[in-house]
Design a protein around this motif. Structure first.
Motif, PDB file in Angstrom:
ATOM      1  N   GLN A 275     -95.690  17.786  27.827  1.00  0.00           N
ATOM      2  CA  GLN A 275     -96.317  17.773  29.072  1.00  0.00           C
ATOM      3  C   GLN A 275     -97.387  16.604  29.053  1.00  0.00           C
ATOM      4  O   GLN A 275     -98.534  16.451  29.088  1.00  0.00           O
ATOM      5  CB  GLN A 275     -97.000  18.946  29.245  1.00  0.00           C
ATOM      6  CG  GLN A 275     -96.273  20.248  29.400  1.00  0.00           C
ATOM      7  CD  GLN A 275     -97.162  21.619  29.266  1.00  0.00           C
ATOM      8  OE1 GLN A 275     -98.335  21.491  29.154  1.00  0.00           O
ATOM      9  NE2 GLN A 275     -96.344  22.557  29.389  1.00  0.00           N
ATOM     10  N   GLY A 276     -96.393  15.357  29.384  1.00  0.00           N
ATOM     11  CA  GLY A 276     -97.169  14.104  29.568  1.00  0.00           C
ATOM     12  C   GLY A 276     -97.585  13.510  30.714  1.00  0.00           C
ATOM     13  O   GLY A 276     -98.452  12.631  30.810  1.00  0.00           O
ATOM     14  N   VAL A 277     -97.046  14.132  31.674  1.00  0.00           N
ATOM     15  CA  VAL A 277     -97.560  13.718  33.067  1.00  0.00           C
ATOM     16  C   VAL A 277     -99.200  14.269  33.406  1.00  0.00           C
ATOM     17  O   VAL A 277     -98.981  15.370  33.298  1.00  0.00           O
ATOM     18  CB  VAL A 277     -96.768  14.118  34.112  1.00  0.00           C
ATOM     19  CG1 VAL A 277     -97.282  13.686  35.530  1.00  0.00           C
ATOM     20  CG2 VAL A 277     -95.382  13.452  33.965  1.00  0.00           C
TER      21      VAL A 277
ATOM     22  N   VAL B 258     -99.300   8.639  32.977  1.00  0.00           N
ATOM     23  CA  VAL B 258     -98.438   9.558  31.911  1.00  0.00           C
ATOM     24  C   VAL B 258     -99.199   9.129  30.860  1.00  0.00           C
ATOM     25  O   VAL B 258     -99.580   7.906  30.344  1.00  0.00           O
ATOM     26  CB  VAL B 258     -96.971   8.885  31.942  1.00  0.00           C
ATOM     27  CG1 VAL B 258     -96.560   9.245  30.501  1.00  0.00           C
ATOM     28  CG2 VAL B 258     -96.114   9.563  33.163  1.00  0.00           C
TER      29      VAL B 258
ATOM     30  N   ASN C 156     -91.438  11.839  29.563  1.00  0.00           N
ATOM     31  CA  ASN C 156     -92.544  12.036  30.528  1.00  0.00           C
ATOM     32  C   ASN C 156     -92.421  11.095  31.789  1.00  0.00           C
ATOM     33  O   ASN C 156     -92.518  11.361  33.037  1.00  0.00           O
ATOM     34  CB  ASN C 156     -93.860  11.792  30.060  1.00  0.00           C
ATOM     35  CG  ASN C 156     -94.060  12.746  28.754  1.00  0.00           C
ATOM     36  OD1 ASN C 156     -94.973  12.455  27.936  1.00  0.00           O
ATOM     37  ND2 ASN C 156     -93.611  13.951  28.841  1.00  0.00           N
TER      38      ASN C 156
ATOM     39  N   GLN D 262     -90.223  12.537  34.162  1.00  0.00           N
ATOM     40  CA  GLN D 262     -90.708  13.716  34.670  1.00  0.00           C
ATOM     41  C   GLN D 262     -91.390  13.511  36.066  1.00  0.00           C
ATOM     42  O   GLN D 262     -91.287  14.481  37.054  1.00  0.00           O
ATOM     43  CB  GLN D 262     -91.772  14.528  33.783  1.00  0.00           C
ATOM     44  CG  GLN D 262     -91.142  15.151  32.510  1.00  0.00           C
ATOM     45  CD  GLN D 262     -92.058  15.706  31.745  1.00  0.00           C
ATOM     46  OE1 GLN D 262     -93.378  16.060  31.827  1.00  0.00           O
ATOM     47  NE2 GLN D 262     -91.829  16.006  30.528  1.00  0.00           N
TER      48      GLN D 262
END
Ligand code: COA
Length: 436
Positions: free
Chosen positions: A58-60, A75, A87, A90
């Motif tokens: 979950q990098g955003v 990000v 990410n 995403q």
């Protein structure tokens, strides 16, 4: 300095290496007048499971703005190698979900080119990320993405291709929160029904993996293409029938993959909960036909073996049958009962015959034998608009029955569903109304 790299059977790429990093391109900018605030924040994107990624991916961390053909945000480089690339894509997913009305399931299938203008970053570095959509149609979306740090481009992805897929509006909440929502429709009489709701093989395969789990998915793949979907619909309905009993008991989160559906050597289905979860066992029965799967489940006293006779359910499409089928399926007494119910009307006769047949099948399953090629052993003795009484081997079953239709987006079809909670006098409850 070109290398060919292959992950055999999965992916391949050409890698170019050089003595030093290239000079980065200009950082992309966008006139704020062409932008609007995001409608889906970064945290919400994951919390609402609009992106299915787990915590490590979950990098955003921020979404700043949306444009007609772009999206901007932050990000933050996660720890797992490769996650940062995921990410960056995403953020494009955020744009797709919030700007497009349908086909919002996107899976990356290729990258045109990725250029790096600096060494791999430490985990925790926050990059400004801009994604520009180059083209979009029903089948795919192509985008370019830049990741910059302190005003300098660190990496640029060109020609990232996402294939777009559809997901059924009714299935969406169960796809996002499978532990809390069923894929099936719970019926007031206590049984469940699941309809085909996949518009393409990819989303059906995703559902199959997520609902069936690894081992059953392999079994799903071994089934011929023709029967695979029905087999899965039966398992979805059965897992949901059991979950409905367990939810009624007060259990909260139960993932479909925590339940395993199997068949005894004689074909009779069983469902077991994941060991250690403290889930009670149920007697189950299931059936499938065309685009529907149905199931029934009844809690079993702790520690007791599967009840024989137990519960039974069947679903049968209301169609015409040749006269020979009537002769094979019905005793003279049943034929007379059918005639008294249907009179001379062909449609009424078809409906009542389907009810008789489905009731026999349901009782065959409750007996654990199936009809076994001897449908006349199972005799319909009485019939009302909601209940049929079927006798076999000295036992009497009250069988609830009701018609259901395919939803509008499937081929027009009408079925009879027939179900029983077991032989009389136990349970002595009207099958059409309540359940034990
Ligand atoms: C196999 C039988 C249980 C029903 O089969 P069906 O009507 O083709 O299929 P349905 O979808 O209604 O039911 C199939 C499910 O019944 C269950 N089942 C199979 N054998 C069972 C048994 N001995 N006891 C209880 N349930 C059984 C299984 O769960 C199966 O689905 P799965 O294989 O995906 O787990 C059974 O009634 C039978 O013996 N069929 C023969 C039918 C017959 O006599 N035909 C004459 C031609 S007109």
């Amino acid at each position: 300095n070109l290398y060919s790299v292959a992950f055999a059977g999965y992916a391949r790429a050409t890698i170019e290496v050089g003595p030093a990093y290239l000079a980065p391109p200009e950082v992309w900018t966008h006139d704020p007048a062409t932008e609007r605030p995001p409608t889906l924040g970064a945290a919400e994107m994951y919390a609402e499971r609009l992106m299915f990624h787990g915590p490590q991916f979950q990098g955003v961390t921020e979404v700043h703005a949306l444009g007609d053909m772009h999206v901007r945000g932050i990000v933050t480089a996660p720890v797992p190698p490769g996650a940062l690339l995921d990410n960056a894509l995403q953020l494009i997913g955020n744009w797709l979900i919030t700007t497009q009305p349908f086909r919002t399931v996107a899976l990356p299938v290729g990258l045109g080119r990725v250029r790096f203008f600096g060494p791999p970053p430490p985990a925790g570095r926050a990059f400004v990320c801009v994604a520009r959509v180059r083209s979009i149609d029903d089948g795919k979306l192509v985008a370019d993405t830049q990741l910059s740090y302190q005003g300098r481009v660190w990496a640029q992805i060109e020609g990232a291709v996402d294939r777009r897929f559809d997901s059924h509006p009714q299935a969406r909440v169960a796809e996002r929160f499978p532990e809390r929502y069923p894929m099936s429709h719970f019926q007031p009489e206590g049984w469940t029904m699941a309809f085909d709701c996949w518009t393409d093989l990819v989303t059906r395969g995703m559902a199959a993996r997520g609902i069936l789990g690894g081992a059953a998915y392999a079994e799903y793949e071994r089934h011929p293409a023709k029967t695979r979907k029905q087999w899965m619909l039966g398992r979805i309905a059965a897992k949901d029938a059991v979950r409905s009993r367990l939810w009624e008991q007060g259990h909260t989160d139960i993932y479909p993959i925590e339940l395993t559906v199997g068949n005894d050597p004689d074909g009779r289905p069983w469902v077991r909960g994941r060991p250690g979860r403290g889930l009670d066992d149920c007697d189950v029965s299931l059936a499938h036909c065309a685009e529907i799967g149905v199931a029934i489940a009844r809690l079993r006293p702790a520690g007791s073996p599967a009840a024989t006779p137990g519960v039974g359910i069947d679903v049968a499409e209301i169609t015409d049958h040749p006269d020979s089928t009537f002769g094979f399926a019905l005793t003279d007494g049943e034929a007379a009962l059918l005639a008294s119910l249907a009179g001379g009307d062909a449609a009424t006769r078809r409906l009542w015959f389907t009810r008789f047949w489905a009731a026999k099948e349901a009782v065959g399953k409750a007996e654990g034998t199936g009809l076994d090629g001897k449908p006349r052993r199972f005799q319909v003795r009485e019939a009302t608009d909601s209940v049929l009484t079927v006798e076999v081997a000295g036992r009497a079953y009250r069988v609830g029955h009701r018609e259901v239709d395919n939803p509008e987006d499937l081929p027009t079809r009408r079925y009879v569903v027939a179900w029983t909670w077991g032989p009389e006098p136990d349970p002595a409850t009207p099958p059409g109304v309540s359940r034990p």
